[in-house]
Design a protein around this motif. Structure first.
Motif, PDB file in Angstrom:
ATOM      1  N   VAL A  15       5.204  -0.164  -5.394  1.00 48.69           N
ATOM      2  CA  VAL A  15       3.751  -0.272  -5.430  1.00 48.69           C
ATOM      3  C   VAL A  15       3.333  -1.457  -6.301  1.00 48.69           C
ATOM      4  N   ARG A  16       3.954  -1.583  -7.469  1.00 52.69           N
ATOM      5  CA  ARG A  16       3.587  -2.642  -8.399  1.00 52.69           C
ATOM      6  C   ARG A  16       3.925  -4.022  -7.824  1.00 52.69           C
ATOM      7  N   GLU A  17       5.130  -4.159  -7.282  1.00 54.46           N
ATOM      8  CA  GLU A  17       5.569  -5.482  -6.833  1.00 54.46           C
ATOM      9  C   GLU A  17       4.939  -5.890  -5.507  1.00 54.46           C
ATOM     10  N   GLU A  18       4.758  -4.915  -4.635  1.00 56.30           N
ATOM     11  CA  GLU A  18       4.291  -5.263  -3.302  1.00 56.30           C
ATOM     12  C   GLU A  18       2.822  -4.948  -3.087  1.00 56.30           C
ATOM     13  N   TRP A  19       2.166  -4.430  -4.112  1.00 57.12           N
ATOM     14  CA  TRP A  19       0.763  -4.027  -3.986  1.00 57.12           C
ATOM     15  C   TRP A  19      -0.087  -5.116  -3.334  1.00 57.12           C
ATOM     16  N   GLY A  20      -0.032  -6.326  -3.895  1.00 56.08           N
ATOM     17  CA  GLY A  20      -0.868  -7.426  -3.419  1.00 56.08           C
ATOM     18  C   GLY A  20      -0.605  -7.741  -1.958  1.00 56.08           C
ATOM     19  N   ARG A  21       0.683  -7.801  -1.617  1.00 61.11           N
ATOM     20  CA  ARG A  21       1.070  -8.142  -0.251  1.00 61.11           C
ATOM     21  C   ARG A  21       0.619  -7.060   0.742  1.00 61.11           C
ATOM     22  N   ILE A  22       0.833  -5.800   0.376  1.00 63.06           N
ATOM     23  CA  ILE A  22       0.443  -4.698   1.256  1.00 63.06           C
ATOM     24  C   ILE A  22      -1.081  -4.633   1.377  1.00 63.06           C
ATOM     25  N   LEU A  23      -1.747  -4.712   0.221  1.00 66.83           N
ATOM     26  CA  LEU A  23      -3.205  -4.591   0.220  1.00 66.83           C
ATOM     27  C   LEU A  23      -3.843  -5.717   1.036  1.00 66.83           C
ATOM     28  N   ALA A  24      -3.349  -6.945   0.837  1.00 67.14           N
ATOM     29  CA  ALA A  24      -3.924  -8.096   1.541  1.00 67.14           C
ATOM     30  C   ALA A  24      -3.812  -7.898   3.041  1.00 67.14           C
ATOM     31  N   ASN A  25      -2.654  -7.373   3.458  1.00 71.11           N
ATOM     32  CA  ASN A  25      -2.450  -7.129   4.882  1.00 71.11           C
ATOM     33  C   ASN A  25      -3.425  -6.079   5.410  1.00 71.11           C
ATOM     34  N   LEU A  26      -3.639  -5.027   4.625  1.00 70.14           N
ATOM     35  CA  LEU A  26      -4.570  -3.968   5.036  1.00 70.14           C
ATOM     36  C   LEU A  26      -6.005  -4.501   5.096  1.00 70.14           C
ATOM     37  N   VAL A  27      -6.368  -5.322   4.117  1.00 70.37           N
ATOM     38  CA  VAL A  27      -7.739  -5.849   4.086  1.00 70.37           C
ATOM     39  C   VAL A  27      -7.993  -6.702   5.329  1.00 70.37           C
ATOM     40  N   LYS A  28      -6.951  -7.448   5.743  1.00 76.26           N
ATOM     41  CA  LYS A  28      -7.112  -8.301   6.925  1.00 76.26           C
ATOM     42  C   LYS A  28      -7.488  -7.462   8.153  1.00 76.26           C
ATOM     43  N   THR A  29      -6.843  -6.302   8.310  1.00 75.85           N
ATOM     44  CA  THR A  29      -7.166  -5.456   9.471  1.00 75.85           C
ATOM     45  C   THR A  29      -8.444  -4.651   9.250  1.00 75.85           C
ATOM     46  N   LEU A  30      -8.617  -4.128   8.036  1.00 75.74           N
ATOM     47  CA  LEU A  30      -9.726  -3.202   7.793  1.00 75.74           C
ATOM     48  C   LEU A  30     -11.023  -3.917   7.413  1.00 75.74           C
ATOM     49  N   ARG A  31     -10.925  -5.128   6.907  1.00 73.11           N
ATOM     50  CA  ARG A  31     -12.077  -5.926   6.469  1.00 73.11           C
ATOM     51  C   ARG A  31     -12.927  -5.211   5.429  1.00 73.11           C
ATOM     52  N   ASP A  32     -12.273  -4.493   4.545  1.00 72.30           N
ATOM     53  CA  ASP A  32     -12.989  -3.751   3.514  1.00 72.30           C
ATOM     54  C   ASP A  32     -11.985  -3.467   2.389  1.00 72.30           C
ATOM     55  N   ILE A  33     -12.163  -4.132   1.242  1.00 73.80           N
ATOM     56  CA  ILE A  33     -11.179  -3.994   0.159  1.00 73.80           C
ATOM     57  C   ILE A  33     -11.137  -2.564  -0.378  1.00 73.80           C
ATOM     58  N   GLN A  34     -12.331  -1.948  -0.527  1.00 72.69           N
ATOM     59  CA  GLN A  34     -12.375  -0.593  -1.073  1.00 72.69           C
ATOM     60  C   GLN A  34     -11.632   0.384  -0.161  1.00 72.69           C
ATOM     61  N   LEU A  35     -11.904   0.288   1.134  1.00 76.32           N
ATOM     62  CA  LEU A  35     -11.243   1.180   2.091  1.00 76.32           C
ATOM     63  C   LEU A  35      -9.731   0.950   2.069  1.00 76.32           C
ATOM     64  N   ALA A  36      -9.331  -0.319   2.012  1.00 83.78           N
ATOM     65  CA  ALA A  36      -7.905  -0.647   1.995  1.00 83.78           C
ATOM     66  C   ALA A  36      -7.242  -0.069   0.749  1.00 83.78           C
ATOM     67  N   GLU A  37      -7.918  -0.209  -0.385  1.00 84.38           N
ATOM     68  CA  GLU A  37      -7.363   0.289  -1.642  1.00 84.38           C
ATOM     69  C   GLU A  37      -7.244   1.804  -1.631  1.00 84.38           C
ATOM     70  N   ASP A  38      -8.313   2.473  -1.185  1.00 80.47           N
ATOM     71  CA  ASP A  38      -8.297   3.936  -1.133  1.00 80.47           C
ATOM     72  C   ASP A  38      -7.205   4.430  -0.185  1.00 80.47           C
ATOM     73  N   SER A  39      -7.067   3.770   0.964  1.00 81.46           N
ATOM     74  CA  SER A  39      -6.065   4.187   1.951  1.00 81.46           C
ATOM     75  C   SER A  39      -4.654   3.971   1.413  1.00 81.46           C
ATOM     76  N   LEU A  40      -4.469   2.854   0.704  1.00 81.08           N
ATOM     77  CA  LEU A  40      -3.148   2.589   0.131  1.00 81.08           C
ATOM     78  C   LEU A  40      -2.828   3.622  -0.948  1.00 81.08           C
ATOM     79  N   GLN A  41      -3.836   4.009  -1.698  1.00 82.06           N
ATOM     80  CA  GLN A  41      -3.646   5.047  -2.714  1.00 82.06           C
ATOM     81  C   GLN A  41      -3.247   6.371  -2.053  1.00 82.06           C
ATOM     82  N   ASP A  42      -3.928   6.706  -0.939  1.00 81.59           N
ATOM     83  CA  ASP A  42      -3.555   7.907  -0.170  1.00 81.59           C
ATOM     84  C   ASP A  42      -2.102   7.821   0.279  1.00 81.59           C
ATOM     85  N   ALA A  43      -1.724   6.649   0.767  1.00 81.63           N
ATOM     86  CA  ALA A  43      -0.367   6.457   1.291  1.00 81.63           C
ATOM     87  C   ALA A  43       0.667   6.630   0.184  1.00 81.63           C
ATOM     88  N   VAL A  44       0.336   6.140  -1.002  1.00 83.10           N
ATOM     89  CA  VAL A  44       1.258   6.282  -2.137  1.00 83.10           C
ATOM     90  C   VAL A  44       1.457   7.763  -2.454  1.00 83.10           C
TER      91      VAL A  44
END
Lengths: 417, 116
Positions: A15-44
């Motif tokens: 999570v720490r090392e790949e957070w930025g890479r994973i989150l950036a990819n999610l934001v590209k598809t979701l177009r919403d940083i908050q949603l991407a962050e919340d979803s990634l938190q759920d996934a964790v």
């Protein structure tokens, strides 16, 4: 065989090392940083349960991307009314198709550069840009960022939420700026990274002079941006500058956490690996002949690092580099640094003339560096009463306890000597 | 996305009617409007009468209370607006920077709220 990481450690590390890479990819598809962050938190959270039962997946980062996309679909479904869902159906279908594959990290398109440009957009306040970059690219928690800024976690959380809202509502784009704006925007990104570094290197407030976590984070960000924009010489220039500055970290502070100035540092304590890396990178960058302020500052730092002693420092070269820097960045701080180099390269008198010019052209009333520099020059000119008065004024302008203690000690020395 | 570009400047700043620069200033506005129409960005845009013509009304106390003058007495006043339809904020800011008053005033760019 090395003992394997525990599950928690593996999750935390991924999570720490790949957070930025994973989150950036999610934001590209979701177009919403908050949603991407919340979803990634759920996934964790899901990962902790699943991996315990089924063991580690082949690509933990890929697993997290896929799981986060599914979580995002759930979140969109829950948040929307049926009527609105209709218009989103095709979008969700697309998303579900992409959610079926479990990509390896290497083939997850790297969208971190787009995300850095979004976070460092000039329509956001500088402090917000910095906090957002640390959160999204650096993967720091809100609490860690609050600590770095000595803010309350609540205030920092609100700042981040407001920023993500503004990005979404104001339509701050999630893309690499076009050629006409690119160099200006890169300057903004580098300023944010250097701000993080400086906050770590010379903490502007609080009891500690150096905050290693921020220094390391800034260097890590510098490496990421350098990797993403290998052709930008100023990006490499900044990374070289940070490495060279940081190579002196352990010699800069004594065991009582007091600052040791460059002329009194034990040069054997400088980190040779970091210095070599910085110098090698700088040489490679300078050879491309696209000079800029960070490369010039790195060159100055390199001359200090290469000098065997304070007395053997190449002062004429340093003075010349400050002169070049001043032609690009005509600020009083550059002039003051140049004057100090001139005082060693030519004479104290020549330096004092430059200092007078600074006080005539800029408002130096609350500018601590000016008084410290002038006090030093006065002392060397044999005017110790003037030197003491200037230093006493500098003490009133100190922003952290260590800085204050250091200057107080210097004043005591002046009075006794 | 629609963006409202609110044009603010101190009223006596910038080229004044009757001065030699005024003609070029108005021409610059005409050119800008032509350009944003050609780029299919223009939605609406107007200049406002001077701030001495402003009246302010509130019904916060139950009945309309009318006052002479603008809502906020600031040095820089709202002098006009453009409503633009742009791809994103960068696009909107690029056009906002071309508004001739930006040379001596400021343009506030705000996204228009969409109710879904």
């Amino acid at each position: 065989m090395l003992p394997p990481y525990s599950l928690e450690q593996t999750i935390e590390k991924t999570v720490r090392e790949e957070w930025g890479r994973i989150l950036a990819n999610l934001v590209k598809t979701l177009r919403d940083i908050q949603l991407a962050e919340d979803s990634l938190q759920d996934a964790v959270e899901a990962a902790i349960i699943h991996w315990q039962k089924q063991g580690l997946p082949k690509s933990p980062a890929g697993w997290l991307v896929t799981a986060a996309r599914r979580k995002a679909i759930d979140r969109i479904r829950r948040a929307k009314t049926f009527a609105q869902k209709q218009s989103e159906i095709s979008y969700l279908a697309d998303l579900e198709n992409t959610a079926c594959e479990t990509p390896e990290l290497e083939i997850i398109p790297d969208k971190r550069l787009e995300m850095i440009f979004t976070c460092c957009h000039p329509a956001l306040a500088e402090k917000t840009q910095t906090a957002l970059t640390l959160r999204t690219i650096g993967g720091l928690t809100t609490e860690e960022i609050a600590r770095a800024f000595l803010d309350s976690p609540i205030a920092m959380a609100q700042r981040l939420v407001r920023a993500k809202k503004k990005i979404k509502l104001a339509g701050i784009p999630y893309e690499i700026p076009g050629a006409d704006a690119l160099s200006e925007r890169i300057r903004g990104v580098l300023a944010v990274i250097y701000l993080i570094f400086n906050e770590g290197y010379a903490a502007s407030s609080g009891p500690s002079l150096v905050r290693a976590d921020l220094i390391e984070e800034a260097i890590r960000l510098g490496r990421i941006v350098g990797h993403l924009m290998p052709k930008e010489t100023e990006v490499s220039g900044l990374l070289a500058l940070m490495l060279l500055h940081d190579s002196r970290r352990h010699a800069r502070q004594n065991t009582d956490a007091q600052m040791i100035p460059l002329d009194q540092q034990n040069r054997a304590q400088w980190d040779k690996n970091k210095a070599h890396e910085g110098i090698a990178l700088l040489k490679k960058t300078l050879s491309r002949q696209r000079i800029g302020p960070y490369q010039i500052q790195a060159s100055i730092s390199a001359l200090h690092v290469e000098a065997r002693s304070w007395a053997q420092t190449d002062w004429p070269q340093i003075a010349a580099l400050y002169n070049l820097l001043y032609s690009i960045q005509p600020s009083p701080v550059v002039r003051i640094n140049q004057a100090m180099a001139v005082s060693h390269a030519i004479s104290v008198g020549a330096a004092l003339t430059m200092m007078d010019e600074v006080s005539e052209t800029a408002d130096i009333t609350s500018y601590q560096a000016y008084y410290i520099a002038k006090s030093d020059l006065m002392k060397r000119a044999g005017k110790s009463e003037d030197a003491k008065a200037l230093l006493a004024h500098a003490i009133t302008l100190a922003s952290n306890d260590i800085d204050r203690a250091f200057l107080q000690q210097k004043l005591t020395h002046l009075s006794n000597g | 996305m629609q963006y409202m570009c609110l044009i603010y400047a101190a009223e006596m700043s910038g080229p004044q009617p009757g001065s030699p620069e005024f003609g070029a200033y108005i021409q610059a506005y005409n050119d800008f409007t032509t350009r944003i129409k050609a780029d299919a960005v223009f939605v609406a845009g107007d200049a406002l009468q001077r701030v001495v013509t402003a009246s302010t009304v509130t019904t916060a106390n139950g009945t309309p209370e009318i006052m002479d003058g603008p809502f906020a007495e600031t040095k820089e006043q709202l002098g006009g607006y453009y409503l633009l339809d742009c791809e994103n904020l960068d696009d909107a800011l690029k056009y906002a920077a071309m508004i001739p008053t930006a040379k001596h005033g400021r343009i506030e760019v705000r996204p228009v709220m969409v109710f879904d």
